[in-house]
Design a protein around this motif. Structure first.
Motif, mmCIF file in Angstrom:
data_model
loop_
_atom_site.group_PDB
_atom_site.id
_atom_site.type_symbol
_atom_site.label_atom_id
_atom_site.label_comp_id
_atom_site.label_asym_id
_atom_site.label_seq_id
_atom_site.Cartn_x
_atom_site.Cartn_y
_atom_site.Cartn_z
ATOM 1 N N PRO A 16 -59.821 -84.963 -0.347
ATOM 2 C CA PRO A 16 -59.895 -83.627 0.243
ATOM 3 C C PRO A 16 -59.737 -82.522 -0.803
ATOM 4 N N GLN A 17 -60.203 -81.334 -0.456
ATOM 5 C CA GLN A 17 -60.034 -80.175 -1.333
ATOM 6 C C GLN A 17 -58.570 -79.725 -1.284
ATOM 7 N N ILE A 18 -57.970 -79.563 -2.450
ATOM 8 C CA ILE A 18 -56.541 -79.229 -2.548
ATOM 9 C C ILE A 18 -56.396 -77.884 -3.254
ATOM 10 N N ASN A 70 -51.140 -96.848 -10.375
ATOM 11 C CA ASN A 70 -52.508 -96.414 -10.653
ATOM 12 C C ASN A 70 -52.837 -95.124 -9.908
ATOM 13 N N ILE A 71 -53.613 -94.269 -10.560
ATOM 14 C CA ILE A 71 -54.068 -93.030 -9.940
ATOM 15 C C ILE A 71 -55.237 -93.326 -9.007
ATOM 16 N N LEU A 72 -55.136 -92.861 -7.752
ATOM 17 C CA LEU A 72 -56.219 -93.011 -6.787
ATOM 18 C C LEU A 72 -57.104 -91.767 -6.757
ATOM 19 N N ALA A 73 -56.521 -90.600 -6.982
ATOM 20 C CA ALA A 73 -57.274 -89.351 -7.037
ATOM 21 C C ALA A 73 -56.428 -88.327 -7.787
ATOM 22 N N SER A 74 -57.076 -87.363 -8.440
ATOM 23 C CA SER A 74 -56.292 -86.390 -9.211
ATOM 24 C C SER A 74 -57.144 -85.195 -9.607
ATOM 25 N N HIS A 75 -56.449 -84.130 -9.990
ATOM 26 C CA HIS A 75 -57.050 -82.946 -10.592
ATOM 27 C C HIS A 75 -56.039 -82.400 -11.596
ATOM 28 N N ASN A 76 -56.436 -82.317 -12.836
ATOM 29 C CA ASN A 76 -55.538 -81.871 -13.911
ATOM 30 C C ASN A 76 -54.206 -82.638 -13.914
ATOM 31 N N PRO A 77 -54.243 -83.958 -13.819
ATOM 32 C CA PRO A 77 -52.978 -84.708 -13.702
ATOM 33 C C PRO A 77 -52.074 -84.595 -14.917
ATOM 34 N N THR A 86 -49.624 -79.104 3.990
ATOM 35 C CA THR A 86 -50.932 -79.475 4.549
ATOM 36 C C THR A 86 -51.738 -80.306 3.561
ATOM 37 N N ASP A 87 -51.772 -79.867 2.310
ATOM 38 C CA ASP A 87 -52.552 -80.581 1.291
ATOM 39 C C ASP A 87 -51.938 -81.950 0.976
ATOM 40 N N TRP A 106 -55.782 -89.525 3.366
ATOM 41 C CA TRP A 106 -56.994 -90.009 2.695
ATOM 42 C C TRP A 106 -56.718 -91.329 1.980
ATOM 43 N N GLY A 107 -55.610 -91.387 1.267
ATOM 44 C CA GLY A 107 -55.283 -92.614 0.535
ATOM 45 C C GLY A 107 -55.061 -93.794 1.451
#
Length: 418
Positions: A62-64, A78-85, A297-298, A305-306
């Motif tokens: 989803p958009q965060i 393990n990372i499943l999803a990320s942005h600028n981790p 919410t995020d 999602w995960g």
């Protein structure tokens, strides 16, 4: 017959004759080893396969709204999803998770006790008490409280004053405690974090990353479950004051049991959250969100999602025999191998049937072998990559055999090595 074969046969005949003379034909025939068994591969996991519709590719997360965020699997990290981790950010009050880890480690090491009386010093009260703009615990200045209660005041109410008081009690000063924080952070494996205070108020050279903080939450859950359990307390009363936990997900989702909120002007709104559904635990970290409601919410969206598109399976439990391996010179001929901790893997839904377990075990095992001794490794691969591995351990001890058993096996080890 070749000359080499003739000499080996002669050697075998000579040794066999010597054993027959010494021990009698019955003993010799009883000791003749069976053919060496092939290394057993781990059995394919036996759980039911997911529905065929779940074999579709995993859609984007989803958009965060946040400067940095990450979702990890707590089993593997393990990372499943990320942005600028790995972007360095101010961790705000999520810093207190590191403080909790240090306190739990020092408790385990016997340096402090949960019954210790911790003083709410004037320094702690002035820097983090009710007169400041930050969150506070409500403990009275120049009075004491049991360490465990002071820690709950830090965790549930995000008390900056409690964090300072605890740091002073455990290490003598905030600076000394910060040094401990960085030592434990390095031990956990946090590669992009540096702490200079126990509370998370903005200070130069105090930083972390979304990824590091997720790994920190994972370490607290795994290493110190009692300390972690304080994070699911919804409210805490100190004297006449009752304050709620700021993690809104504790009220929205009964699978969420932590972890910590954070906020100040430079950090924005932050939330480290974790939920356990069945055998599957996920950890999300959202940094730099726009509001208390938005971070909740995020975080909920990331967790949902995960859990929807990934699944965790327990492949091997500690009671399960994965394989048996031949042992030379022992009172018994084989050792049973298993794992010391359950082996769980998290994979995209529909990938379960594609898991490929394998074993790496020494070709030759010689007694004595202790119970719990590490003997090789079990690995699980998916799409050509190792996604999980654990040491294989002996599930029972194998004592050394008698003199003639050792001598006989010594010959057969030589024979098979030729």
């Amino acid at each position: 017959m070749t000359l080499r074969s003739t000499s080996r046969a002669a050697a075998f005949a000579a040794l066999t004759s010597a054993f027959l003379v010494t021990l009698g034909a019955g003993f010799a025939s009883a000791q003749t080893p069976a053919a060496k068994p092939a290394t057993a591969a781990p059995a394919t996991p036996a759980a039911a396969l997911p529905p065929a519709s779940d074999s579709l590719p995993v859609p984007p997360p989803p958009q965060i709204q946040g400067t940095a965020w990450v979702l990890i699997d707590a089993v593997s990290g393990n990372i499943l999803a990320s942005h600028n981790p790995d972007l360095r950010v101010e961790p705000a009050s999520i810093t207190k998770v590191m403080t909790s880890y240090v306190i739990a480690a020092e408790l385990k090491g016997g340096k402090v006790k949960d019954t210790d009386q911790v003083m709410m010093t004037e320094n702690a009260w002035r820097k983090g008490g009710a007169a400041t703009d930050g969150s506070y615990s409500g403990f009275a200045v120049n009075q004491t409280a049991p360490l465990v209660e002071m820690e709950k005041g830090m965790v549930v109410q995000s008390g900056n004053d409690a964090a300072i008081a605890l740091a002073e009690h455990v290490a003598g000063s905030e600076d000394a405690f910060a040094a401990l924080m960085n030592q434990y952070a390095a031990r956990i494996g946090l590669k992009n974090s540096h702490f200079v205070n126990p509370h998370g108020l903005s200070q130069e050279n105090h930083y972390s990353t979304a990824h590091d903080l997720a790994l920190l939450g994972r370490a607290l859950i795994h290493d110190f479950p009692v300390a972690y359990s304080y994070n699911k307390i919804k409210e805490l009363k100190v004297g006449p004051i009752t304050q709620p936990n700021r993690n809104l997900l504790l009220w929205r989702d009964n699978t969420v049991d932590g972890i910590k909120t954070g906020h100040h002007s430079k950090a924005g709104y932050c939330l480290m959250a974790s939920a356990l559904r069945g055998d599957q635990r996920l950890i999300s970290v959202v940094m730099g969100s726009t509001s208390e409601a938005q971070r909740a919410t995020d975080s909920q969206a990331l967790l949902n999602w995960g859990f929807r598109f990934y699944e965790t399976h327990k492949l091997y439990d500690t009671s399960k025999v994965i394989a048996q391996q031949k042992v030379w010179k022992g009172q018994t001929a084989q050792v049973q191998l298993g794992v010391a901790e359950p082996l769980l893997v998290t994979v995209p839904r529909g990938k379960y049937a594609q898991l490929k377990p394998s074993m790496d075990v020494p070709k030759s095992l010689v007694a004595p072998i202790k119970k719990g001794q590490a003997i090789g490794t079990v690995k699980v691969m998916l799409d050509g990559k190792v996604i999980a591995q654990r040491p294989l351990v002996a599930m029972a001890a194998v004592e050394e055999g008698g003199f003639f058993k050792r001598l006989w096996d010594e010959f057969w080890m030589w024979w098979e090595s030729e």
